[in-house]
Design an enzyme around this catalytic site. Sequence first.
Site, mmCIF file in Angstrom:
data_model
loop_
_atom_site.group_PDB
_atom_site.id
_atom_site.type_symbol
_atom_site.label_atom_id
_atom_site.label_comp_id
_atom_site.label_asym_id
_atom_site.label_seq_id
_atom_site.Cartn_x
_atom_site.Cartn_y
_atom_site.Cartn_z
ATOM 1 N N TYR A 144 0.829 -1.216 0.000
ATOM 2 C CA TYR A 144 0.000 0.000 0.000
ATOM 3 C C TYR A 144 0.862 1.264 0.000
ATOM 4 O O TYR A 144 0.343 2.361 -0.217
ATOM 5 C CB TYR A 144 -0.953 0.037 1.210
ATOM 6 C CG TYR A 144 -1.918 -1.133 1.315
ATOM 7 C CD1 TYR A 144 -2.109 -2.021 0.263
ATOM 8 C CD2 TYR A 144 -2.652 -1.349 2.481
ATOM 9 C CE1 TYR A 144 -2.978 -3.099 0.372
ATOM 10 C CE2 TYR A 144 -3.526 -2.418 2.594
ATOM 11 C CZ TYR A 144 -3.671 -3.291 1.539
ATOM 12 O OH TYR A 144 -4.535 -4.355 1.659
ATOM 13 N N HIS A 186 0.617 -11.889 1.778
ATOM 14 C CA HIS A 186 -0.470 -11.131 1.125
ATOM 15 C C HIS A 186 -1.244 -11.973 0.111
ATOM 16 O O HIS A 186 -2.475 -11.898 0.044
ATOM 17 C CB HIS A 186 0.121 -9.879 0.462
ATOM 18 C CG HIS A 186 -0.849 -8.768 0.264
ATOM 19 N ND1 HIS A 186 -0.498 -7.447 0.331
ATOM 20 C CD2 HIS A 186 -2.177 -8.775 0.000
ATOM 21 C CE1 HIS A 186 -1.565 -6.688 0.111
ATOM 22 N NE2 HIS A 186 -2.596 -7.478 -0.086
#
Length: 263
Positions: free
Chosen positions: A38, A96
Amino acid sequence: MPLLGLGTWQNDAPEQCAESVTTALESGYRHIDTAQAYGNEAAVGDGIAAADVDREDVFLATKVWTSNLAYDDVLESTEASLSKLGVDAVDLLYVHWPAGAYDPEETLSAFDELYEQGTVRNVGISNFEPHHVETALDVLDAPLFANQVELHPFLQQADLRAHASEHDYELVAYSPLARGGVFHDDVLADIADTHDVSEAQVSLAWLREKEITAIPKATSETHITDNLGSLDLELTGEEVARIDDIERTDRRVNPDFGPDSWD
Ligand code: NAP
């Protein structure tokens, strides 16, 4: 793990992201979700540091990106994440995606190492289908704490919910507002009208009823506090059943490196 957290994907303007995190913590949130990918771990760390809340009262989760899943890269990139976040340990570290450099033995032995060191308090995975979870359970020494997956009224994930309860790990619902899709559904609108609340609150209350942690992303104080209000919303059994019966399969996050079974 607090059942409601703040998501931060695409909240990537540093000052705004830090402000959202601080606002959330000072409004009562105690769980923040970020990821290496992010690009906002430093801003999330700034937001935590600025909040009038002790670090130890915050459940902080981040995720190792697919290109960092070789053994040494897990260790090095996690150290970099901790440094950006300004903390000595995270409460939850996820793989992830089961993609890119992910190799169950190599990746998860590095996660075990971080768990042993205490820099990672819980081990998680994300976007894992049941067969990926089973391999991870075979390989990991540390307990598997959570699988973070897309989950909302239009993607109810019955198989994964059954698997999580059978194998005793948590599910964390990402995109719990279906990335805005909850605002365009007649059933959710009707229930929201009855309680004079937003459709966001209805979706989050439904997830809470299922004992599933949710991490809605919200930028403004208005959205942050609206979502927090879901903790006061009690749906009736009939309302829960109406949402259970929504017959749509609407996956909002499906990159080309996602599991083959999603195609
Ligand atoms: P989401 O939380 O379902 O929806 C976020 C959208 O809803 C944003 O546009 C937000 O706007 C808006 N919103 C939030 N609260 C609102 C409210 N009360 N009223 C009206 N609009 C509202 O989508 P998401 O960001 O995809 O998912 C949440 C988090 O899950 C992410 O931020 C990330 O932390 C995590 N995630 C993880 C993965 C993974 O692969 N593990 C994938 C996707 C997401 P504003 O921003 O303007 O407030």
